[in-house]
Design a protein around this motif. Structure first.
Motif, short mmCIF file in Angstrom:
data_model
loop_
_atom_site.label_atom_id
_atom_site.label_comp_id
_atom_site.label_asym_id
_atom_site.label_seq_id
_atom_site.Cartn_x
_atom_site.Cartn_y
_atom_site.Cartn_z
N CYS A 243 34.05 41.49 39.77
CA CYS A 243 33.14 40.95 40.80
C CYS A 243 33.92 40.14 41.83
O CYS A 243 33.56 39.03 42.18
N PHE A 244 34.98 40.72 42.37
CA PHE A 244 35.87 39.98 43.25
C PHE A 244 35.22 39.72 44.60
O PHE A 244 34.64 40.62 45.21
N SER A 245 35.33 38.47 45.05
CA SER A 245 34.85 38.13 46.39
C SER A 245 35.77 37.12 47.06
O SER A 245 35.36 36.42 47.99
N GLY A 246 37.01 37.04 46.59
CA GLY A 246 37.95 36.07 47.10
C GLY A 246 38.71 36.56 48.32
O GLY A 246 38.43 37.61 48.89
N SER A 247 39.71 35.78 48.71
CA SER A 247 40.49 36.06 49.91
C SER A 247 41.56 37.10 49.66
O SER A 247 41.91 37.40 48.51
N TRP A 248 42.13 37.60 50.75
CA TRP A 248 43.24 38.53 50.64
C TRP A 248 44.46 37.84 50.01
O TRP A 248 45.19 38.45 49.23
N GLU A 249 44.66 36.57 50.30
CA GLU A 249 45.78 35.84 49.72
C GLU A 249 45.63 35.75 48.20
O GLU A 249 46.61 35.93 47.45
N THR A 250 44.43 35.47 47.73
CA THR A 250 44.18 35.44 46.28
C THR A 250 44.39 36.82 45.68
O THR A 250 45.01 36.97 44.62
N ALA A 251 43.88 37.83 46.36
CA ALA A 251 44.03 39.21 45.87
C ALA A 251 45.50 39.58 45.73
O ALA A 251 45.90 40.22 44.75
N LYS A 252 46.32 39.20 46.71
CA LYS A 252 47.75 39.53 46.65
C LYS A 252 48.42 38.91 45.43
O LYS A 252 49.27 39.55 44.79
N THR A 253 48.04 37.69 45.10
CA THR A 253 48.60 37.04 43.91
C THR A 253 48.23 37.81 42.65
O THR A 253 49.06 38.04 41.76
N ILE B 154 41.62 44.80 40.43
CA ILE B 154 40.51 44.08 41.03
C ILE B 154 39.31 45.02 41.06
O ILE B 154 39.43 46.20 41.40
N SER B 155 38.15 44.47 40.68
CA SER B 155 36.93 45.28 40.60
C SER B 155 35.85 44.71 41.52
O SER B 155 35.72 43.48 41.65
N PHE B 156 35.09 45.61 42.13
CA PHE B 156 34.08 45.22 43.12
C PHE B 156 32.69 45.64 42.67
O PHE B 156 32.49 46.73 42.14
N THR B 157 31.74 44.76 42.95
CA THR B 157 30.32 45.01 42.69
C THR B 157 29.61 45.35 44.00
O THR B 157 30.23 45.54 45.04
N GLY B 158 28.27 45.32 43.92
CA GLY B 158 27.45 45.52 45.11
C GLY B 158 27.65 44.48 46.18
O GLY B 158 27.15 44.65 47.30
N VAL B 159 28.40 43.41 45.88
CA VAL B 159 28.70 42.39 46.90
C VAL B 159 29.31 43.03 48.15
O VAL B 159 29.04 42.59 49.27
#
Length: 256
Positions: free
Chosen positions: A153-163, A171-176
């Protein structure tokens, strides 16, 4: 065919029609489902569901939001026992959440680390949850760079994603990603390496557009696939195929 990599069919929201609903999944285009537990009772319920439906798997773990009413001494032995089940594919859902129960911060850190250590011992992937605890969460998972995990349910920043991605995690995404105000999730879904991307519903929660506000179920994961496919200039079937293979690889289901 779609892989809903995170759906809570042990939730009471499905008590009235769980079996009927799950029996429709294959005809609804859903090939695989993973049900991650939030506590040990829900893990046992998820195990029973997985035993009944061949396309359902489960994960065992203690969610940070359940610490104040479901934590007990010896919980880790029960997680270990459930993880030995042939249909248990991960330790989870585990992590940190400061939105609820911030006063349990010390305990939540210890329990998160204990479950990551267990995953390391068992050589299993982990399903993680993070809310309003990004810095501490990243600091902890960096100590476990030798295990594989997914931030759901990732909804963070690109910087967080890169880490997260630099650790080799998924990283997994929901309907968000279908919501109008989901700018950060949309950015990450559009530009992250596709081989590390998974999709989910988080049912019965997080229903995507155009069914937002209703009880979610795995058939709605197609809306997540369609949105991310459009963001990346792909066909929905191609995105479904890639995320199916990603999920199977992550959970060790490639030979099943």
């Amino acid at each position: 065919m779609l892989f809903d990599t995170h759906a809570h069919y042990d939730d009471a929201a499905f008590d009235e029609d769980r079996d009927e609903l799950l029996s429709k999944m294959r005809s609804g285009g859903v090939e695989l489902i993973v049900d991650p537990a939030s506590n040990l009772d829900s893990a046992r319920k998820a195990r029973d569901i997985a035993e009944k439906f061949d396309f359902v798997y489960f994960a065992a773990g203690l969610h940070p939001n359940d610490l104040w009413n479901k934590y007990y001494e010896g919980y880790l032995s029960d997680v270990r026992a459930l993880a030995a089940h042939p249909k248990c594919v991960a330790v989870g859902e585990i992590g940190l959440d400061y939105h609820y129960g911030a006063e349990y911060k010390e305990l939540s850190h210890r329990v998160f680390r204990e479950q990551l250590e267990l995953a390391r011992e068992l050589k299993m992937p982990v399903i993680t949850h993070e809310r309003e605890a990004t810095a501490d969460f990243l600091g902890i998972i960096k100590d476990f760079s030798d295990i594989i995990g997914v931030v759901h349910c990732f909804s963070g920043s690109w910087e967080t994603a890169k880490t997260i991605l630099d650790l080799g995690w998924y990283i997994s995404f929901t309907g968000v990603v279908t919501f109008k105000n989901a700018k950060r999730a949309v950015e990450v879904a559009a530009k992250m390496p596709i081989e590390r991307l998974m999709i989910e519903t988080d049912s019965p929660y997080m229903s995507p557009e155009p069914v937002r506000g209703t009880r979610n179920d795995s058939r709605n994961v197609r809306y997540v696939a369609e949105k991310i496919a459009a963001l990346r200039g792909l066909g929905a079937e191609e995105l479904a195929r890639v995320t199916l293979e990603n999920g199977k690889r992550f959970y060790g289901l490639t030979a099943k």
